[in-house]
Design a protein around this motif. Structure first.
Motif, PDB file in Angstrom:
ATOM      1  N   ALA A 121       0.827  -1.203   0.000  1.00 33.95           N
ATOM      2  CA  ALA A 121       0.000   0.000   0.000  1.00 33.95           C
ATOM      3  C   ALA A 121       0.862   1.253   0.000  1.00 33.95           C
ATOM      4  O   ALA A 121       0.409   2.327  -0.403  1.00 33.95           O
ATOM      5  CB  ALA A 121      -0.928   0.003   1.201  1.00 33.95           C
ATOM      6  N   TYR A 122       2.096   1.093   0.479  1.00 35.94           N
ATOM      7  CA  TYR A 122       2.951   2.289   0.520  1.00 35.94           C
ATOM      8  C   TYR A 122       3.508   2.651  -0.860  1.00 35.94           C
ATOM      9  O   TYR A 122       4.060   3.726  -1.026  1.00 35.94           O
ATOM     10  CB  TYR A 122       4.081   2.099   1.542  1.00 35.94           C
ATOM     11  N   VAL A 123       3.374   1.750  -1.814  1.00 38.18           N
ATOM     12  CA  VAL A 123       3.829   2.109  -3.172  1.00 38.18           C
ATOM     13  C   VAL A 123       2.960   3.256  -3.704  1.00 38.18           C
ATOM     14  O   VAL A 123       3.479   4.323  -4.033  1.00 38.18           O
ATOM     15  CB  VAL A 123       3.860   0.894  -4.117  1.00 38.18           C
ATOM     16  N   PRO A 124       1.619   3.089  -3.770  1.00 35.10           N
ATOM     17  CA  PRO A 124       0.832   4.285  -4.112  1.00 35.10           C
ATOM     18  C   PRO A 124       0.982   5.369  -3.056  1.00 35.10           C
ATOM     19  O   PRO A 124       1.024   6.561  -3.386  1.00 35.10           O
ATOM     20  CB  PRO A 124      -0.607   3.768  -4.201  1.00 35.10           C
ATOM     21  N   GLY A 125       1.082   4.966  -1.814  1.00 33.21           N
ATOM     22  CA  GLY A 125       1.166   5.960  -0.738  1.00 33.21           C
ATOM     23  C   GLY A 125       2.330   6.906  -0.917  1.00 33.21           C
ATOM     24  O   GLY A 125       2.232   8.092  -0.589  1.00 33.21           O
ATOM     25  N   LEU A 126       3.440   6.399  -1.447  1.00 37.55           N
ATOM     26  CA  LEU A 126       4.640   7.226  -1.543  1.00 37.55           C
ATOM     27  C   LEU A 126       4.928   7.685  -2.975  1.00 37.55           C
ATOM     28  O   LEU A 126       5.983   8.244  -3.233  1.00 37.55           O
ATOM     29  CB  LEU A 126       5.841   6.457  -0.980  1.00 37.55           C
ATOM     30  N   SER A 127       4.002   7.437  -3.888  1.00 41.48           N
ATOM     31  CA  SER A 127       4.214   7.883  -5.270  1.00 41.48           C
ATOM     32  C   SER A 127       3.630   9.273  -5.470  1.00 41.48           C
ATOM     33  O   SER A 127       2.642   9.638  -4.834  1.00 41.48           O
ATOM     34  CB  SER A 127       3.564   6.899  -6.255  1.00 41.48           C
ATOM     35  N   ASP A 128       4.238  10.011  -6.387  1.00 45.35           N
ATOM     36  CA  ASP A 128       3.760  11.376  -6.657  1.00 45.35           C
ATOM     37  C   ASP A 128       2.374  11.358  -7.298  1.00 45.35           C
ATOM     38  O   ASP A 128       1.556  12.241  -7.055  1.00 45.35           O
ATOM     39  CB  ASP A 128       4.713  12.089  -7.634  1.00 45.35           C
ATOM     40  N   HIS A 129       2.163  10.391  -8.177  1.00 43.23           N
ATOM     41  CA  HIS A 129       0.918  10.335  -8.947  1.00 43.23           C
ATOM     42  C   HIS A 129       0.339   8.934  -8.853  1.00 43.23           C
ATOM     43  O   HIS A 129       1.079   7.961  -9.056  1.00 43.23           O
ATOM     44  CB  HIS A 129       1.169  10.698 -10.412  1.00 43.23           C
ATOM     45  N   VAL A 130      -0.936   8.852  -8.563  1.00 42.34           N
ATOM     46  CA  VAL A 130      -1.548   7.536  -8.348  1.00 42.34           C
ATOM     47  C   VAL A 130      -2.822   7.398  -9.174  1.00 42.34           C
ATOM     48  O   VAL A 130      -3.694   8.265  -9.146  1.00 42.34           O
ATOM     49  CB  VAL A 130      -1.863   7.310  -6.851  1.00 42.34           C
ATOM     50  N   VAL A 131      -2.885   6.302  -9.928  1.00 45.47           N
ATOM     51  CA  VAL A 131      -4.078   5.965 -10.700  1.00 45.47           C
ATOM     52  C   VAL A 131      -4.556   4.603 -10.217  1.00 45.47           C
ATOM     53  O   VAL A 131      -3.746   3.694 -10.037  1.00 45.47           O
ATOM     54  CB  VAL A 131      -3.756   5.881 -12.207  1.00 45.47           C
ATOM     55  N   MET A 132      -5.846   4.469  -9.986  1.00 44.89           N
ATOM     56  CA  MET A 132      -6.363   3.154  -9.594  1.00 44.89           C
ATOM     57  C   MET A 132      -7.468   2.734 -10.550  1.00 44.89           C
ATOM     58  O   MET A 132      -8.288   3.549 -10.969  1.00 44.89           O
ATOM     59  CB  MET A 132      -6.915   3.193  -8.166  1.00 44.89           C
ATOM     60  N   VAL A 133      -7.471   1.430 -10.858  1.00 45.20           N
ATOM     61  CA  VAL A 133      -8.462   0.904 -11.792  1.00 45.20           C
ATOM     62  C   VAL A 133      -9.725   0.509 -11.021  1.00 45.20           C
ATOM     63  O   VAL A 133      -9.661  -0.256 -10.052  1.00 45.20           O
ATOM     64  CB  VAL A 133      -7.904  -0.309 -12.556  1.00 45.20           C
ATOM     65  N   ARG A 134     -10.842   1.038 -11.486  1.00 47.91           N
ATOM     66  CA  ARG A 134     -12.146   0.792 -10.877  1.00 47.91           C
ATOM     67  C   ARG A 134     -12.414  -0.711 -10.720  1.00 47.91           C
ATOM     68  O   ARG A 134     -12.162  -1.490 -11.616  1.00 47.91           O
ATOM     69  CB  ARG A 134     -13.224   1.396 -11.784  1.00 47.91           C
ATOM     70  N   GLU A 135     -12.861  -1.074  -9.556  1.00 51.40           N
ATOM     71  CA  GLU A 135     -13.264  -2.454  -9.227  1.00 51.40           C
ATOM     72  C   GLU A 135     -12.116  -3.454  -9.252  1.00 51.40           C
ATOM     73  O   GLU A 135     -12.328  -4.642  -9.080  1.00 51.40           O
ATOM     74  CB  GLU A 135     -14.387  -2.947 -10.167  1.00 51.40           C
ATOM     75  N   ARG A 136     -10.896  -2.985  -9.523  1.00 46.70           N
ATOM     76  CA  ARG A 136      -9.760  -3.911  -9.584  1.00 46.70           C
ATOM     77  C   ARG A 136      -8.708  -3.572  -8.525  1.00 46.70           C
ATOM     78  O   ARG A 136      -8.201  -4.460  -7.865  1.00 46.70           O
ATOM     79  CB  ARG A 136      -9.132  -3.879 -10.976  1.00 46.70           C
ATOM     80  N   ALA A 137      -8.387  -2.291  -8.412  1.00 47.47           N
ATOM     81  CA  ALA A 137      -7.355  -1.900  -7.452  1.00 47.47           C
ATOM     82  C   ALA A 137      -7.872  -2.119  -6.030  1.00 47.47           C
ATOM     83  O   ALA A 137      -9.018  -1.815  -5.720  1.00 47.47           O
ATOM     84  CB  ALA A 137      -6.980  -0.437  -7.662  1.00 47.47           C
ATOM     85  N   LYS A 138      -7.005  -2.699  -5.217  1.00 51.83           N
ATOM     86  CA  LYS A 138      -7.325  -2.880  -3.792  1.00 51.83           C
ATOM     87  C   LYS A 138      -6.105  -2.422  -3.010  1.00 51.83           C
ATOM     88  O   LYS A 138      -5.042  -3.023  -3.124  1.00 51.83           O
ATOM     89  CB  LYS A 138      -7.559  -4.365  -3.472  1.00 51.83           C
TER      90      LYS A 138
END
Lengths: 678, 527
Positions: free
Chosen positions: B184-201
């Protein structure tokens, strides 16, 4: 021609497109200053740019621009023009306009208004010709005051009066004021004549402001043959031979030639005599055309066009004359020599239209990115003196021009002149086949198919040619090359795109395209028409589905592929949203698909989309109403044609998004039909 | 000018041997590409997922190059080749980026010790060369049975992300699936975060852990779904409709990074005059036979033009200047394996010159080490070898190393081996690397053993010695081969010799994203 002092110093061309440019060319040669008029839609058009002076006619619709006699005359006066050339179409056969030009003290490049008026009504013209002894077909008028009962009675009378077979014959409903196939309907035996008259009337009313139509028997398998007339003010009337214009679609000429392959010298003499008689009967001056239908032994006067014809270049080629120059000279009072120049050789003209023959000749709107016909010798001009072969191009559009919905979608006329018909036809077919036409769907392939068709080459032409030989979808090239034309062209397009991508790369400029140290999958380029999947390995190209194809070279605009030992060059041009590939296998138009499309709001199933930009004429259903399959949902008017939008299946109207008078763009959702029992 | 006789038997034999090794390399790469195998690939596809390399292909600019790094990571270990992650350098919207993509078909994309080393190496490359880092995340977390190798060093993954960001090197996370617990810290510590609907957890603790910890009955989507993070927690900057949409948004993010290269732009590119294919027939299968590295150089540098420095001095090491894909480079290449005092001094002087001119250096290794023997020790070989190692170690221009053949002993160090942190190090299939040759090593052990036996007054077991020598020789030989070393991340990949120019060109371009540091404050010492 004996010289007379020129009186015209500045001439206004009351037209647009190729004919405007054609007239401008002659004026330049004669040293006459030129004035163009242009609508807002034509602000960037070549004809407006080429004239010495150009006057804007605000608006885009023809009615408020090129059809506005008052505005055109005003433009002539404002610019100090002393003559007006009407071209063809628009105001060219409008007697009131001719009178207005003359009343303003300007020289009218055309016949006297009285002659225009006499021939303007086809009904009157027929009567006049019959009286002068020119053969005509029987017929009757269906004016706005005629009831259905009257029509019925007239039809019966017609059948009794006509030849024995007339009762089983199809009938033709025609607008009295019309031309160009507008307001024209064919009624097969037992067909709904009343509906055809009603529909023809509506179209005629919209197009010409006159809803009068008439009915006559349809001469089937007839040739359309016309005689070019040129008359001076001193009693000389030339008949410059005949043209045959039998290849037509929807009563609009597509391919014309001079002389006709089917007219004997004796018949030519009779036709020319009839034409001169017709011209003299109305005191004709200037250029005009007398049209006949010729079937077996029947010759029947069709109409007289009191203007320059679209297809006049074929006559110019075989007679070596400049008809516009003659028009101007005659208007200046010059005398024609007693006899016209002799005809030599054969000329064939093809009209290149932005239209889709495969989709009911649907006119196409959009940007014309490129029109490049190989081997053109002259533009807007007769062959140079002494030339026995010549390829002529008359085109009113420039590369990058927007082809709009307001005007005729003709892009160009390509004319081939040669010592004999076979050679002229072959050269024209080759020029069209080799032309690069980018951005719009055109009738080019159809033209090539006609020109290369056995029946056409044998001269077996008649006005039903395109109905008899359905060439709208037949392959233009030999079957085996046509089959691989799309995949090979798509592959070439993908390789050219890759070369372009590399050339434009801001980093790693010299690296090989699509290089991978670990190869996991083929490179993919998707077009709507074909999917390209390939790898460039150390052993060369490996393209899926094209096992015997290797890459010789790839540049952004040219790819050379070798298939089964034969090399072909593919010229590739990319524009916004469309890629064109031209090769000896034939032209291929490709629509690149984005690799990562934006998730768009999807169109609801059952949506009826506008097939082209236009104006909604009528909506024939109501929301929540029931429709049957094929029922007309609404009628769209575009390019002056009525397009019926029908329900694809039985169901319920769940939405109607437009109302009469709405202008819609191509692809707009007009209505939604919810299929029943789906 | 080339003296290579491409019609000779030697050439043909060398080429055949190289092609055989390349076939093996292709097979190993294919194993990495196959990921978790057809069953898991199908399962992933059935869920509508793109494969890791498919995601990369769609992310990078059409028809641009992609250099996969450490593709053989984990080779020869208990873990699958490729280490369940794909890393590499690709161009996105004209910007060279380091891309790290979990392979969810390999044990759910979980991190094993080799995944970790491969991921850390990719982050090092991003940091050293100032390349934006894009993570394509879908990982089941750590491989728990090997957590002892992962947990403690693994913290560096997150530290790297934030250190990159602090250095002004953008980090982007496109989350395609699970990215839970530490992940979870990968998105947490990235400058820009994109998550895919219904897939990203994305959550620290999944429903079972939450239940254990607090008794709360949590539902996955509410706990860490893309919608929740985009609308509520703010952990996601962008909510993507699907994977393609996420990649599209990812490209848009990079387009707007306003990334600028700090290094000099390359000049015009000229292809070498000789066919790269001939690179296959240069290295002898028996590395005891020397070969002329100029035959390699003329086939990889622009126009084949190589301006030699000190051609008459220390001739066992070739040094000189050239351009490669428009980038100026200084090249050091072993000519006859052994490094003597002269070669060492020549190298040290040449490296200093390159530093003064801020010219990147390319090391082409085929070395058996520094010369031994009384005369050479008396001549100061240790001193001179140290000069060369000192120069290499403290040189500040980018170094690129290609191991073509032998890489033995301290020659590995002096010629900028892995421990000397070249920006990139690639290996040809013909290479071998060890402290010394297998036979020499076995021989040394034998001599030492014999001496020890004699000292103890025992008879030496000759039969045992022969067996020992054979075993040792075989083990050392196996452990000096490219796949083995590449599997342990001692290089950035084994490459086809014909790709050398492309790989180096791509690396020189990547290197140009970072400014070249100032050289040390001395004039060039004439050695």
């Amino acid at each position: 021609m004996p010289l007379t002092p020129p009186v015209i110093g500045r001439l206004l061309v009351a037209n647009r497109g190729e004919i405007a440019r054609r007239v401008l060319r002659t004026c330049r040669d004669l040293g006459i200053e030129t004035v163009a008029v242009f609508s807002d839609a034509d602000a960037g058009a070549p004809h407006a740019a080429e004239a010495d002076h150009a006057v804007r006619l605000p608006g885009a619709e023809p009615a408020v621009t090129y059809l506005s006699a008052a505005k055109v005359v005003e433009a002539a006066l404002r610019t100090g023009a002393d003559a007006v050339h009407p071209g063809y179409g628009f105001l060219s056969e409008n007697a009131a306009f001719a009178r207005a030009v003359l009343d303003a003290g300007l020289t009218w490049i055309g016949p006297p208004p009285e002659a225009v008026a006499a021939m303007g009504s086809k009904i009157r013209a027929k009567a006049l010709m019959a009286a002068a002894g020119v053969p005509v077909l029987p017929g009757f008028t269906a004016g706005p005051d005629r009831s259905a009962d009257d029509l019925e009675r007239d039809v019966r009378a017609l059948i009794e009066r006509g030849p024995a077979s007339a009762g089983r014959r199809a009938l033709l409903v025609k607008a009295s004021a019309g031309g160009g196939g507008r307001g024209m309907r064919i009624v097969e035996p037992g067909g709904d004549l009343a509906a055809a008259i009603e529909s023809a009337r509506r179209e005629a009313e919209a197009a010409f402001g006159d809803g009068t139509v008439f009915v006559e028997p349809l001469l089937e398998r007839a040739r359309h043959v016309e005689v070019q007339i040129m008359a001076d003010r001193h009693g000389t009337v030339w008949a410059l031979g005949e043209r045959e214009c039998s290849i037509q679609r929807r009563h609009q000429k597509v391919i014309e030639e001079a002389p006709s392959p089917a007219i004997s010298p004796a018949a030519r003499v009779r036709l020319c005599h009839a034409a001169v008689t017709a011209a003299r009967a109305v005191g004709y001056v200037g250029a005009g055309t007398v049209e006949f239908l010729v079937a077996d032994d029947t010759v029947a006067f069709l109409e007289m066009n009191t203007r320059l014809q679209v297809e006049h270049p074929v006559t110019e080629c075989v007679h070596g004359v400049d008809l516009v120059e003659l028009q101007i000279r005659v208007a200046e009072g010059a005398r024609l020599p007693e006899a016209p120049p002799r005809a030599t050789g054969h000329a064939v003209e093809a009209r290149l239209y932005a239209e889709d023959p495969g989709r009911d000749w649907l006119p196409q709107a959009g940007v014309l990115h490129l029109l490049d016909v190989p081997g053109v010798d002259v533009r807007f001009a007769p062959p140079p003196p002494g030339a026995s072969r010549c390829l002529r191009l008359d085109s009113g559009v420039g590369n990058g021009c927007e082809i709009g919905v307001h005007y005729d979608p003709m892009l160009a006329k390509v004319v081939s002149y040669a010592p004999d018909r076979a050679e002229a036809v072959r050269r024209l077919a080759a020029a069209l086949a080799g032309a690069r036409i980018h951005g719009l769907v055109t009738n080019r392939d159809l033209l090539v198919r006609v020109l290369r068709h056995e029946a056409f080459r044998a001269g077996n032409t008649h006005t039903g040619f395109l109905t008899e030989h359905d060439l709208t979808a037949a392959p233009a090239a030999p079957a085996e090359s046509a089959e691989s034309a799309v995949p090979l062209s798509a592959l070439a397009a993908a390789l050219a795109q890759a070369a372009a991508n590399r050339a434009a790369a801001p980093v790693q400029a010299g690296l090989p395209a699509g290089w991978r140290n670990v190869v996991s999958q083929p490179r993919r380029t998707d077009f709507a028409e074909a999917r390209v999947s390939y790898l460039l390995t150390r052993d060369g190209l490996r393209a899926e589905g094209l096992p015997d194809t290797s890459l010789v070279s790839a540049a952004p605009d040219l790819v050379v592929l070798e298939t089964s030992g034969v090399r072909h060059r593919f010229a590739v041009a990319r524009y916004d949203g469309v890629t064109h590939v031209d090769s000896p296998l034939g032209p291929v138009r490709l629509t690149p698909l984005p690799r990562l499309p934006e998730p768009a709001g999807r169109t609801a199933p059952g949506s009826l989309l506008a097939p082209m930009p236009g104006t909604v004429l009528r909506v024939e259903v109501k929301p929540a109403g029931l429709v049957t399959a094929g029922q007309t949902v609404l009628v769209l008017e575009a390019m002056k044609m009525e397009h019926r939008i029908a329900a694809p299946a039985a169901g319920t109207v769940s939405a109607v998004n437009v109302a009469p008078g709405d202008r819609v763009e191509a692809g707009a959702v007009l209505a939604v039909i919810e299929e029943s029992g789906g | 000018m080339s003296r290579l006789d491409t019609s000779g038997d030697d050439y043909r034999a060398r080429r055949a041997a190289m092609l055989a090794k390349l076939a093996e390399l292709d097979a190993e790469h294919a194993r990495a590409v196959a990921g978790g195998g057809p069953k898991y690939v199908e399962r992933h596809r059935a869920r509508g997922g793109l494969l890791a390399r498919e995601r990369i292909e769609l992310l990078v600019d059409p028809d641009s190059a992609f250099l996969e790094l450490s593709p053989l990571a984990g080779w020869g270990t208990e873990f699958p080749v490729g280490a369940s992650v794909v890393t590499g350098i690709g161009v996105v919207e004209g910007v060279e980026c380091v891309i790290v993509a979990n392979d969810p078909t390999v044990r759910g994309g979980s991190t094993n010790p080799w995944t970790l080393r491969k991921t850390l190496r990719a982050a090092d490359i991003a940091l050293a060369n100032r390349l934006p880092l894009i993570n394509l995340v879908e990982s089941g977390g750590a491989d728990l049975p090997t957590q002892k190798e992962i947990f403690i060093p693994g913290g560096r993954v997150f530290r790297n992300l934030t250190r990159l960001s602090a250095a002004g090197i953008p980090t982007v996370a496109l989350v395609f699936g699970s990215s839970t617990a530490g992940g979870a810290y990968v998105p947490g510590l990235s400058d820009h975060v994109v998550m895919v609907r219904e897939r990203a957890k994305v959550f620290l603790g999944g429903p079972p852990l939450v239940k254990m910890a607090t008794g709360e009955e949590a539902e996955e989507e509410a706990l860490g779904g893309a919608e929740m993070h985009a609308r509520v927690s703010g952990l996601a900057d962008h909510l993507a409709d699907d994977e393609h949409d996420a990649l599209r948004i990812g490209r848009r993010i990079v387009r707007n990074l306003n990334h600028r290269r700090a290094g000099p732009a390359p000049g015009p590119v000229r292809e070498p005059r000789h066919d790269a294919d001939e690179l296959l027939g240069i290295v002898p299968e028996d590395l005891r036979i020397p070969f002329d590295p100029r035959e390699v150089i003329v086939r990889i540098v622009d126009g084949g033009e190589f301006d030699e420095f000190k051609p008459l001095y220390g001739t066992s090491l070739v040094t000189g200047w050239a351009r490669l894909h428009g980038h100026p480079v200084g090249i050091l290449a072993n000519a006859r394996g052994v490094l003597f005092s002269e070669e060492s001094q020549k190298a040290a002087q040449f490296i200093q010159l390159a530093n003064q001119a801020r010219t990147p250096l390319v090391f082409l290794q085929n070395t058996t080490g520094y010369m031994v023997g009384t005369d050479y020790e008396r001549g100061g070989i240790v001193k001179h070898g140290s000069m060369m190692i000192n120069a290499v170690a403290n040189s500040t221009v980018p170094h690129l190393t290609v191991v073509m053949g032998a890489s033995y002993g301290a020659g590995n160090y002096g010629m900028c081996g892995r421990a000397y942190d070249p920006r990139f190090l690639f290996t040809w299939p013909s290479a071998k690397s060890a402290v010394m040759g297998p036979a020499q090593l076995a021989g040394v052990l034998s001599i030492v053993g014999r001496a020890a036996a004699r000292a103890r007054g025992q008879d030496y077991d000759e039969a045992g010695d022969a067996a020992m020598r054979e075993m040792v020789e075989r083990q050392i030989e196996a452990e000096s081969l490219p796949f083995f070393l590449s599997g342990r991340l001692y290089d950035d990949g084994v490459i086809d010799p014909r790709d050398t120019r492309t790989v180096l060109g791509l690396c020189l371009s990547a290197v140009g994203n970072a400014p070249v540091p100032e050289p040390a404050g001395f004039g060039v010492f004439r050695m």
